[in-house]
Design an enzyme around this catalytic site. Structure first.
Site, PDB file in Angstrom:
ATOM      1  N   ASN A  12       0.833  -1.135  -0.206  1.00 31.04           N
ATOM      2  CA  ASN A  12      -0.091   0.180  -0.588  1.00 31.04           C
ATOM      3  C   ASN A  12       0.718   1.432  -0.490  1.00 31.04           C
ATOM      4  OD1 ASN A  12      -2.109   2.360   0.478  1.00 31.04           O
ATOM      5  ND2 ASN A  12      -3.173   1.284   2.581  1.00 31.04           N
ATOM      6  N   LYS A  19       2.878   0.844   3.302  1.00 35.29           N
ATOM      7  CA  LYS A  19       2.841  -0.536   4.202  1.00 35.29           C
ATOM      8  C   LYS A  19       2.726  -1.639   3.394  1.00 35.29           C
ATOM      9  CE  LYS A  19      -1.000   2.707   6.186  1.00 35.29           C
ATOM     10  NZ  LYS A  19      -2.409   3.348   6.664  1.00 35.29           N
ATOM     11  N   ARG A  96      -2.673  -2.300  -3.512  1.00 29.43           N
ATOM     12  CA  ARG A  96      -3.892  -1.575  -3.344  1.00 29.43           C
ATOM     13  C   ARG A  96      -3.679   0.075  -3.996  1.00 29.43           C
ATOM     14  NH1 ARG A  96      -5.401   3.460   1.100  1.00 29.43           N
ATOM     15  NH2 ARG A  96      -7.323   3.523   0.230  1.00 29.43           N
ATOM     16  N   HIS A 185     -12.061   2.698  -0.493  1.00 26.53           N
ATOM     17  CA  HIS A 185     -12.628   2.479   0.763  1.00 26.53           C
ATOM     18  C   HIS A 185     -13.330   0.543   0.235  1.00 26.53           C
ATOM     19  CE1 HIS A 185     -12.649   5.802   4.433  1.00 26.53           C
ATOM     20  NE2 HIS A 185     -11.508   5.046   3.952  1.00 26.53           N
ATOM     21  N   HIS A 213     -17.584   2.555   7.884  1.00 28.89           N
ATOM     22  CA  HIS A 213     -16.254   2.429   7.412  1.00 28.89           C
ATOM     23  C   HIS A 213     -15.914   4.127   8.387  1.00 28.89           C
ATOM     24  CE1 HIS A 213     -12.217   1.073   6.571  1.00 28.89           C
ATOM     25  NE2 HIS A 213     -11.775   3.284   6.465  1.00 28.89           N
ATOM     26  N   ASN A 216     -10.221   7.757  10.233  1.00 28.93           N
ATOM     27  CA  ASN A 216      -9.102   8.542  10.475  1.00 28.93           C
ATOM     28  C   ASN A 216     -10.402   9.737   8.764  1.00 28.93           C
ATOM     29  OD1 ASN A 216      -8.327  11.146  10.298  1.00 28.93           O
ATOM     30  ND2 ASN A 216      -6.565  10.748  10.319  1.00 28.93           N
ATOM     31  N   GLY A 217     -10.123   8.970   7.609  1.00 30.90           N
ATOM     32  CA  GLY A 217     -11.388   8.914   6.542  1.00 30.90           C
ATOM     33  C   GLY A 217     -12.472   7.715   6.669  1.00 30.90           C
ATOM     34  N   ARG A 246     -11.554  15.669   6.666  1.00 33.88           N
ATOM     35  CA  ARG A 246     -11.927  16.363   5.747  1.00 33.88           C
ATOM     36  C   ARG A 246     -14.179  16.854   6.492  1.00 33.88           C
ATOM     37  NH1 ARG A 246     -10.967  10.893   3.212  1.00 33.88           N
ATOM     38  NH2 ARG A 246      -8.416  11.446   3.414  1.00 33.88           N
ATOM     39  N   VAL A 336     -12.223   4.517  14.699  1.00 31.65           N
ATOM     40  CA  VAL A 336     -13.621   4.826  14.992  1.00 31.65           C
ATOM     41  C   VAL A 336     -14.289   3.718  15.493  1.00 31.65           C
ATOM     42  CG1 VAL A 336     -15.644   6.906  15.576  1.00 31.65           C
ATOM     43  CG2 VAL A 336     -12.491   7.262  14.453  1.00 31.65           C
ATOM     44  N   GLU A 389      -8.059  -5.146   5.546  1.00 31.95           N
ATOM     45  CA  GLU A 389      -8.358  -4.866   4.019  1.00 31.95           C
ATOM     46  C   GLU A 389      -6.899  -5.526   2.906  1.00 31.95           C
ATOM     47  OE1 GLU A 389      -8.433  -0.318   5.202  1.00 31.95           O
ATOM     48  OE2 GLU A 389      -9.474   0.232   3.170  1.00 31.95           O
TER      49      GLU A 389
HETATM   50  P1  ADP Z   1      -6.958   5.337   8.872  1.00 32.12           P
HETATM   51  O1  ADP Z   1      -8.185   5.787   8.086  1.00 32.12           O
HETATM   52  O2  ADP Z   1      -6.175   6.222   9.497  1.00 32.12           O
HETATM   53  O3  ADP Z   1      -6.782   3.833   8.307  1.00 32.12           O
HETATM   54  P2  ADP Z   1      -7.873   3.981  11.320  1.00 32.12           P
HETATM   55  O4  ADP Z   1      -8.751   3.148  10.404  1.00 32.12           O
HETATM   56  O5  ADP Z   1      -6.831   3.487  11.665  1.00 32.12           O
HETATM   57  O6  ADP Z   1      -7.691   5.331  10.412  1.00 32.12           O
HETATM   58  O7  ADP Z   1      -8.916   4.746  12.115  1.00 32.12           O
HETATM   59  C1  ADP Z   1      -7.669   5.955  13.017  1.00 32.12           C
HETATM   60  C2  ADP Z   1      -9.178   6.593  13.925  1.00 32.12           C
HETATM   61  O8  ADP Z   1      -8.934   5.969  14.927  1.00 32.12           O
HETATM   62  C3  ADP Z   1      -8.107   8.015  15.630  1.00 32.12           C
HETATM   63  O9  ADP Z   1      -8.071   9.261  14.285  1.00 32.12           O
HETATM   64  C4  ADP Z   1      -9.114   7.676  16.465  1.00 32.12           C
HETATM   65  O10 ADP Z   1     -10.097   8.863  15.674  1.00 32.12           O
HETATM   66  C5  ADP Z   1      -9.767   6.536  16.343  1.00 32.12           C
HETATM   67  N1  ADP Z   1      -9.389   5.655  17.185  1.00 32.12           N
HETATM   68  C6  ADP Z   1      -8.375   4.465  17.266  1.00 32.12           C
HETATM   69  N2  ADP Z   1      -8.042   3.907  18.605  1.00 32.12           N
HETATM   70  C7  ADP Z   1      -8.788   4.360  19.442  1.00 32.12           C
HETATM   71  C8  ADP Z   1     -10.488   4.098  20.419  1.00 32.12           C
HETATM   72  N3  ADP Z   1      -9.806   2.622  20.805  1.00 32.12           N
HETATM   73  N4  ADP Z   1     -11.076   4.714  20.849  1.00 32.12           N
HETATM   74  C9  ADP Z   1     -11.601   5.773  20.191  1.00 32.12           C
HETATM   75  N5  ADP Z   1     -11.219   5.634  18.583  1.00 32.12           N
HETATM   76  C10 ADP Z   1     -10.148   5.472  17.937  1.00 32.12           C
END
Ligand code: ADP
Length: 403
Positions: A12, A19, A96, A185, A213, A216-217, A246, A336, A389
């Protein structure tokens, strides 16, 4: 490909990162995972974990000039664990690729023509496709004999009907510039919707699922019988839900207003909407953990950011409920979605009339497993389904090269 070639390397490539995961598709085992960051800077960093040997994480900090050097460094690390890229057990490399346009509806073995088409899509994915192309070229140079497969983030969404995929703008202009809703996604939405069906003990063709999903995104999708019929991201990953940095949906006239009245350039507006909006724009933090901590301390700005985030999420649940007509499950996934119980609780609060209820006790349980968090009597299942993924890319890659 020899009979015992069952390993797939998943790459990726981002603009300054790489990654990777090495998986054995004989049993789905993860043999090694890692990440190269800050490629092109003096302080690049490689973190490598050789899971196959039970080894701990190894980290290297050194200048890694480009993706070529990054993959060489990864190959070295893998080689040190007896998992080298020259191994006859390696069946393929799965990449990816963020944007596959309308053309790529399936994982695709990369040829010169395929690469040229991914290049032609750069105008609609200027941040992502160039990095993906660099990753592919680098891997091809290292193992020219090995099949390289592109797995597109957009592919799962190519089943969207025109009514969902088209914007209501002049058709000629839209077609001339390939302006339509592609969605992103997709690998995650495909994986999670299928896993949700499995959790319900049903075939994916029998169930309608709303997948949320939330990383962060963030994006939502409506999946009918295993096929995507709508998703919240559009031409780019900016549309839809409120995200970490965003804005998601907004009146397009906001952009005109900023240009005409705030004197902002296109690049400044781009940066505002993609990097300084969403949760970070609203309250200065984009990590949901930090936002919840601030809310617990009585921070009103963080509370408002949370409410705006959840309000948008709820609107999409309602919209996709209407699109699908009948919903069997709502599935939460990504950082999240998998971890933030308060987000899940708030997103479905008040939707009992739609059959959506979350059991507080089940919602509070922390687990890495796919699980239901709705009570047994609920008409619609609410699920937490960890996304994977890399496994999905490896599965699709291996299925293609071993068929
Ligand atoms: P990306 O889009 O970068 O792949 P991820 O799916 O790894 O993102 O999600 C990252 C986000 O998940 C973090 O910015 C944070 O907001 C949230 N997150 C991660 N662990 C927790 C947790 N234990 N509780 C609440 N939010 C979390």
């Amino acid at each position: 490909m020899t009979a015992n070639a069952t390993r797939v390397l998943v790459l990726n490539s981002g603009s300054s990162s790489l990654k990777y995961q090495l998986l054995d598709m004989a049993d789905g085992a993860r043999l090694a995972v890692g990440l190269v960051e800050r490629i092109g800077e003096e302080t690049s960093r490689l973190a490598h974990t050789p899971l196959a040997t039970g080894g701990t994480k190894r980290e290297r900090e050194e200048a890694i000039a480009d993706h070529d050097a990054a993959l060489q460094a990864v190959a070295q690390e893998l080689g040190a664990d007896g998992l080298g890229l020259d191994s006859p057990e390696l069946a393929a490399i799965g990449h990816r690729v963020v944007h596959g346009g309308q053309k790529f509806t399936e994982p695709t073995v990369i040829t010169d023509e395929v690469l040229a088409e991914i290049e032609r899509l750069i105008p609609v994915a200027p941040l992502h496709n160039p990095a993906n192309i660099t990753g592919i070229r680098t891997a091809q140079a290292l193992r020219p004999d090995l099949p390289q497969v592109a797995v597109f983030d957009t592919a799962f969404h190519t089943t969207m009907p025109e009514s969902a995929a088209r914007y209501a703008i002049d058709v000629e202009t839209a077609d001339a510039h390939r302006i339509r809703r592609y969605g992103f996604h997709g690998t995650s939405h495909a994986f999670v919707s299928r896993e949700t069906a499995r959790l319900l003990d049903k075939d994916p063709s029998e169930v309608n699922v709303i997948v949320l999903h939330l990383g962060n995104g963030a994006s939502a999708s409506a999946v009918r019988g295993g096929r995507c019929v709508d998703t919240s991201m559009g031409l780019t990953p900016l549309e839809g839900l409120v995200m970490g940095t965003r804005s998601g949906d907004l009146d397009p006239a906001v952009i005109l207003h900023l240009s005409r009245n705030a004197g902002m350039s296109v690049d400044e507006i781009d940066s505002l909407l993609n990097k300084k909006s969403g949760l970070i724009g609203l309250c200065g933090d984009n990590d949901m953990r930090e936002i919840r901590r601030r809310i617990d301390e009585g921070d009103e700005q963080a509370a408002l950011a949370f409410d705006i985030y959840v309000h948008r999420l709820k609107k999409y649940i309602g919209a996709y409920y209407a699109v699908l007509g009948r919903v069997d499950a709502v599935a939460f996934t990504a950082g999240v979605g998998e971890n933030a119980a308060p987000v899940r609780e708030a997103a479905v609060a008040g939707l009992e009339e739609l059959g959506l209820v979350v059991d507080a006790g089940l919602n509070a349980i922390r687990s890495g497993e796919a699980r239901l968090i709705s009570p047994e009597y609920a008409r619609v299942a609410v699920a937490v389904v960890p996304t994977d993924e890399e496994l999905e890319i490896a599965t699709q890659t291996y299925a293609l090269v071993s068929s």
